[in-house]
Design a protein around this motif. Structure first.
Motif, short mmCIF file in Angstrom:
data_model
loop_
_atom_site.label_atom_id
_atom_site.label_comp_id
_atom_site.label_asym_id
_atom_site.label_seq_id
_atom_site.Cartn_x
_atom_site.Cartn_y
_atom_site.Cartn_z
N GLY A 183 0.82 -1.20 0.00
CA GLY A 183 0.00 0.00 0.00
C GLY A 183 0.85 1.25 0.00
N PHE A 184 1.87 1.28 0.86
CA PHE A 184 2.79 2.42 0.89
C PHE A 184 3.49 2.58 -0.46
CE2 PHE A 184 7.01 4.22 1.55
CZ PHE A 184 6.71 5.41 2.21
N GLY A 185 3.77 1.46 -1.11
CA GLY A 185 4.47 1.52 -2.39
C GLY A 185 3.69 2.26 -3.46
N LEU A 186 2.35 2.30 -3.32
CA LEU A 186 1.54 3.03 -4.30
C LEU A 186 1.74 4.54 -4.19
CD1 LEU A 186 -1.80 1.00 -4.11
CD2 LEU A 186 0.08 0.77 -5.75
N LEU A 198 5.88 10.47 -2.27
CA LEU A 198 6.38 10.88 -0.95
C LEU A 198 7.89 11.06 -0.90
CD1 LEU A 198 4.16 8.66 1.38
CD2 LEU A 198 3.90 11.09 0.87
N GLU A 199 8.63 10.34 -1.73
CA GLU A 199 10.09 10.40 -1.63
C GLU A 199 10.64 11.83 -1.74
OE1 GLU A 199 12.12 6.18 -2.86
OE2 GLU A 199 11.43 7.47 -4.51
N PRO A 200 10.17 12.67 -2.67
CA PRO A 200 10.75 14.02 -2.76
C PRO A 200 10.46 14.89 -1.53
CG PRO A 200 9.63 13.42 -4.80
CD PRO A 200 9.23 12.41 -3.79
N VAL A 201 9.42 14.53 -0.76
CA VAL A 201 9.05 15.35 0.41
C VAL A 201 9.09 14.52 1.68
CG1 VAL A 201 7.66 16.99 -0.90
CG2 VAL A 201 6.61 14.87 -0.07
N ALA A 202 9.88 13.44 1.68
CA ALA A 202 9.90 12.54 2.83
C ALA A 202 10.33 13.25 4.11
CB ALA A 202 10.84 11.36 2.54
N THR A 253 7.37 14.76 5.76
CA THR A 253 6.19 13.89 5.85
C THR A 253 6.16 13.13 7.17
OG1 THR A 253 6.15 13.58 3.46
CG2 THR A 253 4.99 11.94 4.78
N THR A 254 5.01 13.15 7.82
CA THR A 254 4.78 12.38 9.04
C THR A 254 3.68 11.36 8.78
OG1 THR A 254 5.38 14.24 10.46
CG2 THR A 254 4.06 12.49 11.45
N ILE A 255 3.92 10.13 9.18
CA ILE A 255 2.95 9.05 9.01
C ILE A 255 2.63 8.46 10.37
CG2 ILE A 255 2.58 6.74 8.04
CD1 ILE A 255 4.26 7.55 5.66
N LEU A 256 1.35 8.35 10.66
CA LEU A 256 0.89 7.68 11.87
C LEU A 256 0.02 6.51 11.43
CD1 LEU A 256 0.56 11.05 12.46
CD2 LEU A 256 0.28 10.11 14.76
N THR A 257 0.36 5.31 11.88
CA THR A 257 -0.41 4.14 11.47
C THR A 257 -0.72 3.28 12.68
OG1 THR A 257 -0.43 2.18 10.05
CG2 THR A 257 1.71 2.85 10.94
N GLY A 258 -1.94 2.79 12.74
CA GLY A 258 -2.33 1.89 13.81
C GLY A 258 -1.66 0.55 13.67
N CYS A 274 10.50 9.10 6.02
CA CYS A 274 9.35 9.74 6.66
C CYS A 274 9.43 9.59 8.18
CB CYS A 274 8.04 9.11 6.18
SG CYS A 274 7.79 9.17 4.38
N LYS A 275 8.98 10.60 8.90
CA LYS A 275 8.83 10.47 10.35
C LYS A 275 7.65 9.54 10.58
CE LYS A 275 9.44 13.99 13.13
NZ LYS A 275 10.46 13.50 14.10
N THR A 276 7.89 8.44 11.28
CA THR A 276 6.92 7.35 11.34
C THR A 276 6.54 7.05 12.78
OG1 THR A 276 7.88 6.40 9.33
CG2 THR A 276 6.46 4.97 10.65
#
Length: 364
Positions: A5-8, A13-17, A20-25, A44-46
């Motif tokens: 899913g992230f790969g899509l 996202l790579e140019p602005v990684a 970028t902040t990602i929050l995932t359950g 990305c900040k994860t």
């Protein structure tokens, strides 16, 4: 969230990684170790959000991007998975906010503030992930799934009458995606899993052909995936008056890096009690029997004993042409599969490595 899913979104996202902040359950049976690792490796900040309970789910699906002039928000039902972004029927609302307009800027600021507050107020539950070892620990604790392992099917119901369900697969306008294999996370000790609570004692008695025995769901390995199903393997006659063979050959299908002449006889079904046919002229044919739970379109139809045949000759034209040599005889299962609503679907074969001779055959 999953790696696929992230790969899509990865190229976006790579140019602005670094912005970028990602929050995932996590602890939800969906988010994978490979998905978290993909976020971290992208830069990305994860954060992993763990509520500590099955009864409380971190469930928002928010995609927000902004620059100095405007913000764009997509709010809806889509997880960061292939199903959410490509395959499922989802609903989302797109909002474009002009940050020069006070009310619209306030909406975006309020959303960002709530996310920041959650990170600050729940430090034990919203944890930043920065290194592989942290992901390994979450996986070993059972709070992430391993995306390289396809889970065994968990059907939504059981039935004894296949004719009650003739619904064809819905044809949607979606992209046909191709993926490389998902690599496992190295260095993680496999947990000891409990037995299937719907095991042998509770196996549904759905037909006279059904026999006792039910593979334990947590112990199954996916060992084969078919190409889109055609009339031949499903034993659907191609024209009036034609007779189906009553069997299906296990071909390579979507399973990579196998030799179909040997893989099914020696690996997948290697533990069965194979015996050579003693009929004159058929001594080269090996025979065996195994038990298969049949799951079609997420409905469990019970466990059936089915026969297999393997041509052991290595000097035959079929062998020299690299054709499949291992055959499954449908027997009493034929009425369940010889129906046109299964055309173009995929068949999956799972093996129970803890109990020899027990398998799950799924069509979806």
């Amino acid at each position: 969230m999953t790696q696929r899913g992230f790969g899509l979104l990865k190229d976006i996202l790579e140019p602005v990684a670094d912005k970028t902040t990602i929050l995932t359950g996590i602890r939800n049976g969906i988010t994978s170790a490979q998905g978290l690792l993909a976020c971290v490796e992208c830069g990305c900040k994860t954060y992993a959000v763990d509520t500590g309970s099955r009864g409380i789910v971190f469930h928002p699906k928010i995609y927000l991007g902004k620059n100095e002039q405007e913000a764009r928000l997509v709010l809806g039902s889509a997880n960061l998975t292939v199903g959410g972004l490509n395959s499922n029927i989802e609903a989302s609302l797109k909002v474009v906010a002009d940050l020069g307009v006070a009310d619209e800027a306030a909406l975006v600021a309020d959303l960002e503030s709530k996310i920041d507050s959650m990170i600050a107020d729940f430090p034990a539950h919203v944890v930043e992930i920065t290194i592989l070892e942290e992901i390994k620990a979450l996986l070993a604790a059972g709070r992430l799934i391993d995306e390289s392992v396809k889970p065994a099917p968990s059907p939504s119901g059981s039935s004894g009458d296949r004719k009650l369900d003739a619904v064809p697969q819905m044809k949607l306008d979606k992209k046909k995606l191709k993926f490389t294999a998902i690599a496992p996370i190295d260095g993680v000790v496999e947990p000891i899993l409990p037995a299937d609570p719907l095991g042998e004692a509770q196996a549904p008695k759905v037909a006279e052909a059904a026999v006792p025995g039910a593979p334990a769901a947590d112990q199954l390995d996916l060992v084969w995936e078919s190409n889109p199903l055609t009339r031949r393997p499903l034993n659907i006659p191609t024209a009036d008056g034609t007779n189906a063979t009553g069997s299906m050959f296990f071909t390579k299908g979507q399973t990579t890096d196998i030799d179909q002449r040997h893989y099914f006889r020696e690996d997948v079904f290697g533990a069965l009690g194979w015996k050579h046919d003693d009929a004159a002229g058929k001594e080269h044919l090996e025979r065996a029997k195994a038990k298969f739970r049949i799951i079609i379109k997420d409905v469990n139809y019970g466990v059936f004993e089915m026969s297999l045949t393997h041509d052991s000759r290595t000097d035959s034209p079929a062998y020299k042409q690299n054709n499949s040599l291992t055959q499954l005889h449908w027997g009493d299962v034929k009425p369940l599969v010889a129906l046109e609503d299964l055309l173009d679907r995929t068949m999956f074969l799972y093996r129970d490595d803890e109990q020899a001779g027990l398998f799950v055959l799924e069509i979806d």
